[in-house]
Design an enzyme around this catalytic site. Structure first.
Site, PDB file in Angstrom:
ATOM      1  CG  ASP A  24      -1.831  -1.456   1.057  1.00 46.26           C
ATOM      2  OD1 ASP A  24      -2.377  -2.154   0.326  1.00 46.26           O
ATOM      3  OD2 ASP A  24      -3.367  -1.223   1.947  1.00 46.26           O
ATOM      4  CD  GLU A  72      -6.997   0.164   3.053  1.00 41.66           C
ATOM      5  OE1 GLU A  72      -5.364   0.153   2.962  1.00 41.66           O
ATOM      6  OE2 GLU A  72      -7.898  -0.046   3.091  1.00 41.66           O
ATOM      7  CE  LYS A 129      -3.753  -4.179   1.188  1.00 38.89           C
ATOM      8  NZ  LYS A 129      -4.130  -3.640   2.097  1.00 38.89           N
ATOM      9  CE  LYS A 132      -8.314  -0.807   7.869  1.00 37.61           C
ATOM     10  NZ  LYS A 132      -8.691   0.684   6.689  1.00 37.61           N
ATOM     11  CB  VAL A 157       2.034   2.689   4.816  1.00 38.16           C
ATOM     12  CG1 VAL A 157       3.668   3.176   4.878  1.00 38.16           C
ATOM     13  CG2 VAL A 157       1.569   2.529   3.456  1.00 38.16           C
ATOM     14  CB  THR A 158       0.356   2.412   8.366  1.00 37.98           C
ATOM     15  OG1 THR A 158      -0.975   1.543   8.965  1.00 37.98           O
ATOM     16  CG2 THR A 158      -0.386   3.546   7.939  1.00 37.98           C
ATOM     17  CB  CYS A 162      -1.950  -2.469   5.478  1.00 35.95           C
ATOM     18  SG  CYS A 162      -4.006  -1.456   5.214  1.00 35.95           S
ATOM     19  CD  GLN A 202       3.329 -13.265  23.505  1.00 34.47           C
ATOM     20  OE1 GLN A 202       3.111 -14.406  23.671  1.00 34.47           O
ATOM     21  NE2 GLN A 202       2.970 -12.636  22.418  1.00 34.47           N
TER      22      GLN A 202
HETATM   23  N1  TIU Z   1      -2.788   0.241   4.124  1.00 32.49           N
HETATM   24  C1  TIU Z   1      -3.234   0.648   5.631  1.00 32.49           C
HETATM   25  O1  TIU Z   1      -2.256   1.064   6.556  1.00 32.49           O
HETATM   26  N2  TIU Z   1      -4.595   1.465   5.630  1.00 32.49           N
HETATM   27  C2  TIU Z   1      -5.080   2.271   6.233  1.00 32.49           C
HETATM   28  O2  TIU Z   1      -5.979   2.494   6.469  1.00 32.49           O
HETATM   29  N3  TIU Z   1      -4.258   2.204   7.577  1.00 32.49           N
HETATM   30  C3  TIU Z   1      -4.291   3.328   8.596  1.00 32.49           C
HETATM   31  O3  TIU Z   1      -2.838   3.315   9.505  1.00 32.49           O
HETATM   32  N4  TIU Z   1      -5.186   4.137   8.516  1.00 32.49           N
END
Ligand code: TIU
Length: 221
Positions: A24, A72, A129, A132, A157-158, A162, A202
């Site tokens: 993403d 996304e 996709k 997430k 990200v993020t 995701c 862990q």
């Molecule tokens: N790709 C992804 O992480 N989508 C999000 O909406 N992330 C946020 O942190 N908002």
């Protein structure tokens, strides 16, 4: 086989069965005026990942290894965006609203596409996709099985959204995942730090964590 110094311990991978996954890295998340900023976020927090990721992608391509990109986003009629997603987060602009780069997170819009610096090359897989995680409602499993991929080097990200969701999905499906700290980003420094700790804690509960220069060195050897 390349071995990378990682947490909680060394990560060894077979280059014949490992893909780089870039999650993403879209304009809507990384550029002012996009979805990320509409949620109230400081997009500059994500932009530090662009340079190390570009360097890693160049080395990965030079080694002849596969890259899978994800984006996304949703269909223009939003039929694949459930209300539970559309109505969350109280953004100043919602998914599908007109933004600085076209309709926010809508497939085919400029903002939905990947930033210029990290554009896919012809022949590289791009997985669109609606969720997430990169496995939900996509053909990612089939792509990986067809290529005999069993390990993933995960970037993008993020970190806590995701990237985490995808790594958890992948680990449940039997994939070994190495997450690269300098190539994943969060709008929240605290979530970046703790999100990475959560993966490696862990005994590596759902993955390993390392840095991209070590991977670049390992695949050049
Ligand atoms: N790709 C992804 O992480 N989508 C999000 O909406 N992330 C946020 O942190 N908002």
């Amino acid at each position: 086989m390349p071995t990378v110094d990682a947490k909680p311990g060394p990560f060894t991978f077979d280059t014949d069965s490992t893909a780089l996954v870039v999650i993403d890295m879209q304009r809507d998340f990384l550029m002012p005026g996009g979805f990320g900023e509409s949620l109230g976020n400081d997009v500059s927090q994500l932009r530090r990942t662009i340079k190390p990721l570009a360097d890693l992608m160049a080395a990965w391509r030079a080694a002849g290894l596969p890259i899978i990109h994800t984006r996304e986003g949703h269909l223009p009629d939003l039929s694949d965006c459930p209300p539970a997603k559309l109505n969350r987060g109280a953004p100043s602009m919602r998914i599908g609203d007109p933004g600085a780069f076209g309709r926010i997170l809508i497939r085919g819009e400029y903002g939905h596409d990947i930033v210029d610096e990290l554009q896919p090359l012809p022949g590289e897989e791009v997985v669109d996709k609606p969720g997430k995680g990169a496995f939900y409602a996509t053909d990612l499993s089939e792509i990986l099985e067809k290529s005999g991929i069993t390990s993933l080097v995960v970037t993008g990200v993020t970190t806590e959204v995701c990237v985490h969701t995808t790594v958890r999905e992948a680990n449940d499906r039997g994939y070994e995942c190495l997450v690269l700290a300098d190539c994943v980003g969060s709008y929240f420094p605290e979530f970046q730090r703790v999100g990475l700790q959560m993966i490696a804690a862990q005994g590596g509960i759902f993955g390993w964590v390392a840095h991209s220069p070590e991977v670049i060195a390992a695949i050049r050897e």
